[in-house]
Design an enzyme around this catalytic site. Structure first.
Site, short mmCIF file in Angstrom:
data_model
loop_
_atom_site.label_atom_id
_atom_site.label_comp_id
_atom_site.label_asym_id
_atom_site.label_seq_id
_atom_site.Cartn_x
_atom_site.Cartn_y
_atom_site.Cartn_z
N SER A 1 36.78 35.35 45.23
CA SER A 1 36.70 33.90 45.80
C SER A 1 37.94 32.76 46.16
O SER A 1 38.22 32.63 46.36
CB SER A 1 35.26 33.29 45.46
N THR A 2 38.48 32.65 44.45
CA THR A 2 40.14 31.82 44.64
C THR A 2 41.19 32.05 45.42
O THR A 2 41.90 31.48 46.06
CB THR A 2 40.02 31.19 42.42
N GLU B 1 45.16 44.53 40.57
CA GLU B 1 44.96 43.30 40.20
C GLU B 1 46.16 43.35 39.30
O GLU B 1 47.09 42.40 39.15
CB GLU B 1 44.10 42.63 39.86
C1 5RP Z 1 38.63 40.47 40.39
C2 5RP Z 1 39.39 39.36 39.19
C3 5RP Z 1 38.96 37.78 40.11
O1 5RP Z 1 39.63 37.52 39.93
C4 5RP Z 1 38.20 37.18 38.91
O2 5RP Z 1 36.72 37.83 39.28
C5 5RP Z 1 37.96 35.37 39.44
O3 5RP Z 1 36.88 34.77 40.43
P1 5RP Z 1 36.36 33.80 41.54
O4 5RP Z 1 37.75 33.47 42.15
O5 5RP Z 1 35.91 34.57 42.71
O6 5RP Z 1 35.91 33.06 40.74
O7 5RP Z 1 39.48 39.06 38.48
O8 5RP Z 1 38.62 41.45 39.88
#
Ligand code: 5RP
Length: 234
Positions: A34-35, A110
């Protein structure tokens, strides 16, 4: 518990601040979650206003779809094995800017994208900052399905409490066709470098959600706005 709308505002602040680091001519890595989606949305807006990037490598099918909807030019590591800047979210960020990632299950791509980037910037809100990794958030470990019984035993021998990840009553399958084991380490992860080496030596472990000594800076949204935390000399 944190109010989710407020937390979402903090994520948006951080995401937009990070997207302001993007300059004409850059090749980017785009994170997941989401971020990171706020980074992608704001990048889409900046491109509409005239910013010209060379292209972006998405870290998940979801990010790829969002980027396409926003007319962000995409590229691949084949075409651009070195990226200027990758921006991604995290589940936990420690004071050395070591991270736990993979809450969304995209940790393998990632990590590949972050490794390909000359600069890796993490975005998050204040709730992601921790003194010690792994106290609250289990460490995701991506594994080859065939190796599940073996890897589970090896992880338990390292004193992990191991949970196979499910989504909507089905075993969660990553974009790479693998499974995720969420590993809790009671008391947290005191020696992340050593743990990473131990985990990567288990046959069948593809990658872990520990992102160590990779982060140039963290951009953190919170009640006071945005703050930037610089990593140690990389
Ligand atoms: C996905 C990730 C995301 O960056 C992590 O889970 C953070 O997510 P959010 O921004 O929704 O809190 O590592 O694999």
């Amino acid at each position: 518990m944190q109010d989710t709308t407020q937390q979402d505002n903090w994520k948006q602040l951080a995401g937009e601040a990070a997207a302001r680091l993007i300059e004409d001519g850059m090749v980017l890595g785009l994170g997941s979650g989401s971020t990171a989606s706020y980074v992608v949305r704001y990048l889409g807006l900046r491109i509409q206003e005239g910013l010209q990037i060379v292209g972006a490598v998405p870290t998940s099918n979801a990010t790829e779809q969002l980027a396409r909807e926003l007319n962000i030019p995409l590229t691949t590591l084949d075409a651009h094995p070195e990226l200027d800047l990758a921006v991604d979210g995290a589940d936990e960020i420690d004071p050395r800017l070591c991270l736990i990632k993979g809450g969304g299950g995209a940790l393998l791509r990632e990590k590949i994208v972050a490794s390909a980037a000359r600069r890796f910037v993490v975005v998050g809100d204040v709730t992601k900052q921790v003194l010690l990794l792994g106290v609250h958030f289990p460490l995701p470990v991506e594994i080859v399905p065939f190796a599940l019984p073996l890897v589970r035993r090896r992880l338990e021998a390292l004193e992990a409490i191991v949970q196979l990840r499910y989504k909507e009553d089905q075993v969660f399958v990553t974009d790479n066709g693998n499974m995720i084991l969420d590993c809790s380490f009671p008391g947290g992860i005191r020696e992340p470098e050593e743990l990473q080496t131990q985990l990567k030596s288990i046959a069948g472990v593809v990658e872990t959600g520990l992102f160590l000594n990779m982060t140039e800076r963290a951009i953190i949204g919170g009640p006071e706005g945005v703050k930037v935390v610089m990593g140690e000399e990389l």
